[in-house]
Design an enzyme around this catalytic site. Structure first.
Site, mmCIF file in Angstrom:
data_model
loop_
_atom_site.group_PDB
_atom_site.id
_atom_site.type_symbol
_atom_site.label_atom_id
_atom_site.label_comp_id
_atom_site.label_asym_id
_atom_site.label_seq_id
_atom_site.Cartn_x
_atom_site.Cartn_y
_atom_site.Cartn_z
ATOM 1 N N SER A 191 0.559 -1.399 -0.103
ATOM 2 C CA SER A 191 0.132 0.078 -0.079
ATOM 3 C C SER A 191 0.863 1.602 0.323
ATOM 4 O O SER A 191 -0.178 2.087 -0.301
ATOM 5 C CB SER A 191 -0.504 0.090 1.667
ATOM 6 O OG SER A 191 -0.161 0.050 2.096
ATOM 7 N N HIS A 219 -5.004 -3.164 -2.678
ATOM 8 C CA HIS A 219 -5.342 -2.486 -3.285
ATOM 9 C C HIS A 219 -5.051 -3.428 -5.224
ATOM 10 O O HIS A 219 -4.227 -2.892 -5.801
ATOM 11 C CB HIS A 219 -3.641 -2.479 -3.094
ATOM 12 C CG HIS A 219 -3.889 -1.282 -2.181
ATOM 13 N ND1 HIS A 219 -4.655 -0.013 -2.341
ATOM 14 C CD2 HIS A 219 -3.491 -1.399 -0.664
ATOM 15 C CE1 HIS A 219 -4.657 0.264 -1.310
ATOM 16 N NE2 HIS A 219 -4.135 0.102 0.136
ATOM 17 N N LYS A 250 -12.028 0.781 -1.265
ATOM 18 C CA LYS A 250 -11.065 0.734 -2.035
ATOM 19 C C LYS A 250 -11.497 1.207 -3.243
ATOM 20 O O LYS A 250 -12.527 1.804 -3.447
ATOM 21 C CB LYS A 250 -9.704 0.242 -1.455
ATOM 22 C CG LYS A 250 -9.372 0.585 -0.362
ATOM 23 C CD LYS A 250 -7.814 0.389 -0.470
ATOM 24 C CE LYS A 250 -7.895 0.891 0.785
ATOM 25 N NZ LYS A 250 -7.362 0.382 1.584
#
Ligand SMILES: *Cc1c(COP(=O)(O)O)cnc(C)c1O
Length: 403
Positions: A191, A219, A250
């Site tokens: 990250s 991610h 996200k």
């Protein structure tokens, strides 16, 4: 004697922080916690009375505000209201949660899935629910804080391997007793650095040393793989990860976290993990939004292609301007600054020119490796990306970071 806490360790810690924040504010170097007033199309935001390009958001596919997703959330509110008023085990479970979990299981090519109210909580409760005293957990040194906290909370023996260093991991696995329960856990995309875990090699090692494998896809969902389903697709592997963890906050424009795995593991977690038993279920709107978002990713594959093109443009453009973007291959693009103060100053210059980026400084990253942590998304226009890079480039020249 009166209790005197005017100089105890807590007071000193609080004071040190207050002073650090005040010093930054005084020099116009403080850009954290800025309230966004409005989110505009093209990944722009309205903030401090100005329109700015947003280069610090994790909405990798630009799904925030997507009409289908907004509509799903509104319908859910009309049908179920705004809260679940209970934990999943008891009255909190809605059909929406079941639908969402089925969608996730399909998306991740797993047998089943379970959701929690945040990604952070998911790592805490899943790692500490699966591992315990006497077990061994092996964690990459750059893993997310929620993984570290989950490992510590589990009470298992905690072994950290050097970042993406497979020889070191093998050495640690080898030196653990052969007959103990072992788990290797790592971020898929790191990250702070944007690089990718060497999944094929980790997989080989977990097989060789009889260890479970857990990967955090915060991610990589929507980012890796031709259709955006994540790290297994990226490496052309099937359903090979035992515990596939991810967040709904996200790429997925909602809130919450999940784990996808074999059915038995999910059944176990939905009876034995503490966040499932002792914390309320995801609100209806957020569950419905997340459910719809996974479907939109598959229905609109151009978004993943667009993200890949924008990522190439962004990394390539920053490198050609002379910046060190470390080992990133993804939409998380570190712009190495070195000293904390350089990262703060770069942020100020960019922010003054309507490019919203933020610094990452120690202790979040090692001293001397402070950086801007920029992100690019599918929603950015190539011309806007070019402008943002010009702004960052000018800042770098002005401050002497590049020539
Ligand atoms: C953001 C993040 C989390 C936490 O997810 P939230 O849903 O924001 O709580 C966990 N792991 C990684 C790698 C993350 O980047």
């Amino acid at each position: 004697m009166d209790f005197d806490n005017t100089n105890d360790s807590l007071t000193r810690r609080v004071r040190a922080f207050t002073e650090r924040v005040a010093r930054l504010e005084e020099h116009d170097l403080y850009y954290f916690n800025m309230p966004v007033e409005e989110i505009l199309p093209g990944n722009k935001v309205f903030l401090r009375g100005r329109e700015m390009g947003m280069y610090a958001s994790y909405s990798y596919l630009g799904l925030v505000g997507h009409p289908r997703i907004n509509e799903a959330a509104k319908k859910a509110v009309d049908k179920f209201g705004t809260g679940t008023n209970g934990v999943r085990m008891l009255a909190g479970t809605l059909t929406l949660h079941k639908e969402l979990e089925e969608t996730i299981a399909n998306f991740k090519h797993a047998e089943a899935a379970v959701t929690y109210s945040s990604g952070y909580v998911t790592n805490l409760t899943v790692i500490s629910g699966l591992m315990g005293r006497g077990d061994y957990v092996f964690s990459d040194k750059l893993n997310h804080a929620s993984i570290v906290d989950g490992c510590l909370m589990s009470g298992a023996e905690f072994r950290r391997f050097r970042h993406n260093d497979m020889e070191h991991l093998e050495g640690l696995l080898k030196s653990a007793p052969a007959d103990v329960t072992k788990m290797v856990v790592a971020d898929s995309v790191f990250s702070m650095d944007g690089d990718i875990i060497d999944l094929p090699k980790v997989l080989e090692l977990t097989k060789k040393y009889n260890a479970w494998l857990m990967i955090d896809e915060a991610h990589s969902v929507g980012v890796l793989g031709k259709t955006g389903t994540g790290i297994e697709e990226h490496f052309g592997l099937g359903d090979v990860i035992d515990i596939k963890m991810g967040t709904l906050s996200k790429t997925i424009p909602s809130i919450g976290g999940y784990v996808a795995a074999k059915k038995d593991i999910i059944t176990y977690l939905s009876h034995a993990s503490r966040a499932y038993i002792f914390s309320a279920a995801l609100p209806p709107a957020q569950a419905a939004a997340a459910n719809e978002a996974f479907k939109v990713i598959l229905d609109e594959p151009w978004r993943v292609e667009r993200l890949n093109e924008n990522t190439k443009q962004f990394i390539g453009g920053l490198k050609s301007r002379g910046f060190d973007t470390m080992l990133t291959e993804t939409a998380i693009v570190p712009v190495l600054c070195g000293a904390d103060d350089m990262a703060f100053a770069m942020t100020r210059e960019a922010q003054h020119n309507d490019v919203f980026v933020l610094p990452v400084v120690s202790p979040a990253v090692p001293e001397g490796l402070a950086r801007l942590r920029a992100t690019v998304t599918a929603a950015h226009e190539p011309s806007e990306i070019e402008r943002a890079m010009d702004v960052i480039g000018e800042a770098g020249k002005k401050l002497g970071l590049i020539k």
